[in-house]
Design a protein around this motif. Structure first.
Motif, mmCIF file in Angstrom:
data_model
loop_
_atom_site.group_PDB
_atom_site.id
_atom_site.type_symbol
_atom_site.label_atom_id
_atom_site.label_comp_id
_atom_site.label_asym_id
_atom_site.label_seq_id
_atom_site.Cartn_x
_atom_site.Cartn_y
_atom_site.Cartn_z
ATOM 1 N N MET A 149 0.825 -1.290 0.119
ATOM 2 C CA MET A 149 0.000 -0.036 -0.011
ATOM 3 C C MET A 149 0.949 1.336 0.091
ATOM 4 S SD MET A 149 -3.043 -0.700 -0.311
ATOM 5 C CE MET A 149 -4.188 -2.029 -0.147
ATOM 6 N N LEU A 150 2.125 1.181 0.595
ATOM 7 C CA LEU A 150 2.978 2.288 0.797
ATOM 8 C C LEU A 150 3.316 2.617 -0.837
ATOM 9 C CD1 LEU A 150 4.344 4.582 2.072
ATOM 10 C CD2 LEU A 150 6.147 2.951 2.632
ATOM 11 N N GLY A 151 3.771 1.305 -1.519
ATOM 12 C CA GLY A 151 4.304 1.569 -2.956
ATOM 13 C C GLY A 151 3.008 2.074 -3.728
ATOM 14 N N PHE A 152 1.950 1.650 -3.480
ATOM 15 C CA PHE A 152 0.688 1.913 -4.468
ATOM 16 C C PHE A 152 0.382 3.525 -4.315
ATOM 17 C CE2 PHE A 152 -1.716 -2.428 -4.822
ATOM 18 C CZ PHE A 152 -0.515 -2.804 -5.763
ATOM 19 N N LEU A 160 -2.589 4.083 6.974
ATOM 20 C CA LEU A 160 -1.525 4.876 7.471
ATOM 21 C C LEU A 160 -0.542 5.107 6.241
ATOM 22 C CD1 LEU A 160 -0.168 6.478 9.766
ATOM 23 C CD2 LEU A 160 0.774 4.309 10.489
ATOM 24 N N MET A 161 -0.633 3.856 5.556
ATOM 25 C CA MET A 161 0.505 3.995 4.107
ATOM 26 C C MET A 161 0.082 5.159 3.561
ATOM 27 S SD MET A 161 3.014 2.214 5.388
ATOM 28 C CE MET A 161 2.565 2.441 6.990
ATOM 29 N N PHE A 162 -1.278 5.451 3.397
ATOM 30 C CA PHE A 162 -1.646 6.556 2.418
ATOM 31 C C PHE A 162 -1.586 7.765 3.081
ATOM 32 C CE2 PHE A 162 -3.755 2.831 0.177
ATOM 33 C CZ PHE A 162 -3.764 3.315 -1.041
ATOM 34 N N ILE A 163 -1.060 7.875 4.093
ATOM 35 C CA ILE A 163 -0.407 9.081 5.003
ATOM 36 C C ILE A 163 0.986 9.280 4.650
ATOM 37 C CG2 ILE A 163 -0.285 10.473 6.879
ATOM 38 C CD1 ILE A 163 -2.436 8.755 8.252
ATOM 39 N N ALA A 164 1.660 8.256 4.756
ATOM 40 C CA ALA A 164 2.948 8.124 4.498
ATOM 41 C C ALA A 164 3.612 8.248 3.129
ATOM 42 C CB ALA A 164 3.645 7.161 5.368
ATOM 43 N N GLY A 165 2.608 7.664 2.425
ATOM 44 C CA GLY A 165 3.038 7.525 0.769
ATOM 45 C C GLY A 165 2.953 8.830 0.049
ATOM 46 N N PRO A 166 1.784 9.630 0.305
ATOM 47 C CA PRO A 166 1.914 11.028 -0.454
ATOM 48 C C PRO A 166 2.967 11.779 0.101
ATOM 49 C CG PRO A 166 -0.447 10.194 0.125
ATOM 50 C CD PRO A 166 0.601 9.244 0.761
ATOM 51 N N LEU A 167 3.230 11.660 1.607
ATOM 52 C CA LEU A 167 4.376 12.561 1.903
ATOM 53 C C LEU A 167 5.535 12.282 1.415
ATOM 54 C CD1 LEU A 167 3.320 12.960 5.729
ATOM 55 C CD2 LEU A 167 2.923 14.796 3.834
ATOM 56 N N LEU A 203 -1.230 16.725 1.187
ATOM 57 C CA LEU A 203 -2.104 16.895 2.576
ATOM 58 C C LEU A 203 -3.457 16.506 2.313
ATOM 59 C CD1 LEU A 203 -0.732 20.568 3.146
ATOM 60 C CD2 LEU A 203 0.124 18.450 4.284
ATOM 61 N N PHE A 204 -3.936 16.636 1.098
ATOM 62 C CA PHE A 204 -5.312 16.365 0.748
ATOM 63 C C PHE A 204 -5.551 14.698 0.973
ATOM 64 C CE2 PHE A 204 -6.374 20.264 -1.352
ATOM 65 C CZ PHE A 204 -7.930 20.374 -0.769
ATOM 66 N N GLU A 205 -4.441 14.020 0.422
ATOM 67 C CA GLU A 205 -4.492 12.623 0.452
ATOM 68 C C GLU A 205 -4.223 12.024 1.888
ATOM 69 O OE1 GLU A 205 -2.637 10.654 -2.961
ATOM 70 O OE2 GLU A 205 -3.656 11.911 -4.222
ATOM 71 N N GLY A 206 -3.190 12.912 2.414
ATOM 72 C CA GLY A 206 -2.781 12.300 3.845
ATOM 73 C C GLY A 206 -4.008 12.754 4.854
ATOM 74 N N GLY A 252 -13.424 11.012 5.817
ATOM 75 C CA GLY A 252 -12.908 9.702 6.021
ATOM 76 C C GLY A 252 -13.003 8.732 7.418
ATOM 77 N N PHE A 253 -12.637 9.693 8.476
ATOM 78 C CA PHE A 253 -13.021 9.008 9.810
ATOM 79 C C PHE A 253 -14.389 8.255 9.654
ATOM 80 C CE2 PHE A 253 -14.615 9.198 14.216
ATOM 81 C CZ PHE A 253 -13.669 8.785 14.813
ATOM 82 N N MET A 254 -15.441 8.962 9.415
ATOM 83 C CA MET A 254 -16.835 8.232 9.481
ATOM 84 C C MET A 254 -16.987 7.432 8.650
ATOM 85 S SD MET A 254 -17.966 10.037 12.003
ATOM 86 C CE MET A 254 -19.336 8.897 11.937
ATOM 87 N N ALA A 255 -16.485 7.689 7.357
ATOM 88 C CA ALA A 255 -16.571 6.415 6.211
ATOM 89 C C ALA A 255 -15.947 5.165 6.702
ATOM 90 C CB ALA A 255 -15.719 6.942 4.986
ATOM 91 N N MET A 256 -14.912 5.175 7.599
ATOM 92 C CA MET A 256 -14.307 3.989 7.933
ATOM 93 C C MET A 256 -15.156 3.321 9.043
ATOM 94 S SD MET A 256 -11.853 1.826 7.268
ATOM 95 C CE MET A 256 -11.194 3.041 6.371
ATOM 96 N N PHE A 257 -16.213 4.102 9.917
ATOM 97 C CA PHE A 257 -17.218 3.373 10.830
ATOM 98 C C PHE A 257 -18.237 2.838 9.735
ATOM 99 C CE2 PHE A 257 -14.895 5.609 13.674
ATOM 100 C CZ PHE A 257 -14.977 5.034 15.078
ATOM 101 N N VAL A 258 -18.478 3.194 8.752
ATOM 102 C CA VAL A 258 -19.340 2.304 7.824
ATOM 103 C C VAL A 258 -18.776 1.021 7.113
ATOM 104 C CG1 VAL A 258 -20.599 2.570 5.675
ATOM 105 C CG2 VAL A 258 -20.403 4.671 7.084
ATOM 106 N N TYR A 259 -17.484 1.165 6.480
ATOM 107 C CA TYR A 259 -16.901 0.304 5.791
ATOM 108 C C TYR A 259 -16.562 -1.062 6.678
ATOM 109 C CZ TYR A 259 -13.599 -2.068 2.867
ATOM 110 O OH TYR A 259 -12.918 -3.111 1.921
ATOM 111 N N LEU A 260 -15.481 -0.790 7.775
ATOM 112 C CA LEU A 260 -15.039 -1.882 8.651
ATOM 113 C C LEU A 260 -16.115 -2.586 9.089
ATOM 114 C CD1 LEU A 260 -11.943 -0.577 10.112
ATOM 115 C CD2 LEU A 260 -12.012 -2.275 8.353
ATOM 116 N N PRO A 261 -17.120 -2.137 9.919
ATOM 117 C CA PRO A 261 -18.016 -2.905 10.562
ATOM 118 C C PRO A 261 -18.992 -3.730 9.502
ATOM 119 C CG PRO A 261 -18.098 -0.893 11.593
ATOM 120 C CD PRO A 261 -17.251 -0.497 10.372
ATOM 121 N N ALA A 262 -19.224 -3.143 8.486
ATOM 122 C CA ALA A 262 -20.080 -3.711 7.382
ATOM 123 C C ALA A 262 -19.171 -4.922 6.795
ATOM 124 C CB ALA A 262 -20.236 -2.770 6.230
#
Length: 407
Positions: free
Chosen positions: A27-30, A154-161, A263-266, A323-333
């Motif tokens: 994911m960091l590579g992607f 988290l890799m999508f924070i580190a990756g764009p940076l 910054l947006f993607e992170g 993104g915070f609220m979207a994850m509370f949709v995705y992971l429990p589902a």
């Protein structure tokens, strides 16, 4: 006894740790790769409308092949699928580096590379998402999903940076090389003898179409599977897809740089990561259906506010909250679906979920690219997407009273 129940606890589970670390590196590579490609299109080629085409080229093969990827994951070792697809992606990255170095990385070759990446993703993600329930204990499945998803986010924070820094000190050769190395590390980590997962039990031979029909019927006949899938479709088609394609367009319109894009993607990744950490600690087991619906409404409300915002800092904050609220949709589902799926159908069911999570994005990419080409303001397009998603979400909540009561 279920094989997963005989596994050691999560952080002592060798197979899970290898799959987890493989997910982190790939994911960091992607993320480095996709930010580099996005910036290459809007800054080097200066073709904003092409960005939607490139993203569609990644997603369309995933739509076409995702279900077959799930069928394959129910028939052969999942680690072998992951190993082969990662190895092929490394070869594609090497070819991309050569093309850029020789000045041959054109719009056509970029779209071709995106098509190949999308094709390979169609096999990788159903394999990894259907492997986790088979290598961890059922009681730890919510925590395993949250840990895997959150840390890869988290890799999508580190990756764009990382990509922003590399593009500042070097050129695209540097970022493409970094992506290739990271994906190569992921390939080594999922070498099948290291994982030691079992080949699925041989069943009576059947056609791919028959397997597909069985999987679709299985999902349609279950309220958990059907409503969970609809929820993921709505949030990806009307929120995640529009957000992803809007970032480079918004940054370019504001006269920004790769750093602002990072910054947006992170920000989006930071929000999803924080939500995943909370779910790892919380290990939610009760009233998850109600949480999914409440989070769906809240995430689209925040996205609607984002579409009206004009200040860069406020937009980044709203991106993180969405993104915070979207994850509370995705992971429990996703976890509810996995817990209620027979092990011999996990590959097909998770391929349908993966299709819902990413396969509908090309529709969003194509529509938004078309609307941008027609000179419609990006803010207007995002407002329309957020409003449509909110209305459909409320309709789903109204039509699915049973899902709200599911733990």
């Amino acid at each position: 006894m279920d094989t997963a129940e005989t596994q050691p606890t999560l952080l002592r589970n060798r197979a899970f740790l290898l799959v987890w670390f493989s997910g982190l590196t790939v994911m960091l590579g992607f993320s480095v790769f996709f930010l580099s490609v996005s910036w290459f299109v809007v800054d080097e080629l200066q073709q904003e409308a092409l960005l939607g085409i490139v993203l569609m080229a990644v997603s369309i093969p995933r739509v076409i092949m995702m279900i077959y990827g799930g069928i394959l994951a129910d028939k052969i070792k999942k680690s072998l699928i992951m190993f082969v697809t990662n190895a092929c992606q490394v070869l594609v990255m090497v070819a991309m580096i050569v093309l850029f170095s020789t000045g041959s990385l054109t719009a056509f070759t970029l779209i071709l590379i995106a098509l190949i990446f999308g094709f390979l993703d169609a096999f990788f993600f159903p394999a990894v998402s259907s492997m986790i329930p088979t290598i961890v204990r059922d009681a730890e499945l919510q925590r395993a999903n949250s840990l895997f998803q959150g840390s890869t986010e988290l890799m999508f924070i580190a990756g764009p940076l990382l990509a922003g820094i590399l593009l500042t000190v070097g050129d695209f050769t540097l970022t493409f090389t970094a992506s290739a190395v990271l994906i190569a590390v992921s390939t080594v980590l999922v070498f099948p003898p290291f994982i030691g997962d079992k080949k699925p039990e041989r069943k009576a031979p059947g056609t791919a179409m028959a397997d597909l029909k069985e999987g679709l019927r299985y999902v349609w006949d279950s309220d958990v599977h059907r409503t969970g899938t609809y929820t993921i479709v709505i949030i990806n088609l009307f929120m995640i897809g529009p957000l992803i394609i809007s970032f480079p367009i918004l940054v370019q319109s504001l006269g920004g740089s790769p750093f602002e894009l990072s910054l947006f993607e992170g920000g989006l990744a930071a929000g999803t990561f924080l939500a995943s950490v909370i779910l790892v600690i919380w290990n939610l087991q009760k009233r998850r259906g109600r949480l999914v619906f409440l989070s769906l409404t809240a995430s689209f409300s925040l996205f609607l506010l984002f579409s009206f915002a004009e200040s860069l800092p406020i937009m980044i904050i709203l991106t993180a909250l969405t993104g915070f609220m979207a994850m509370f949709v995705y992971l429990p589902a996703v976890t509810m679906v996995q817990e209620n799926t027979d092990k011999d159908k996990l590959g097909r069911v998770m391929s349908i979920i993966s299709l819902a999570a990413g396969g509908f994005e090309p529709i969003a990419f194509g529509l938004i690219a078309l609307l941008v080409a027609l000179s419609l303001p990006i803010s207007f397009i995002l407002t329309a997407a957020a409003s449509s998603g909110l209305l459909l979400g409320l309709l789903l909540i109204w039509k699915s009273p049973g899902f709200r009561k599911i733990d």
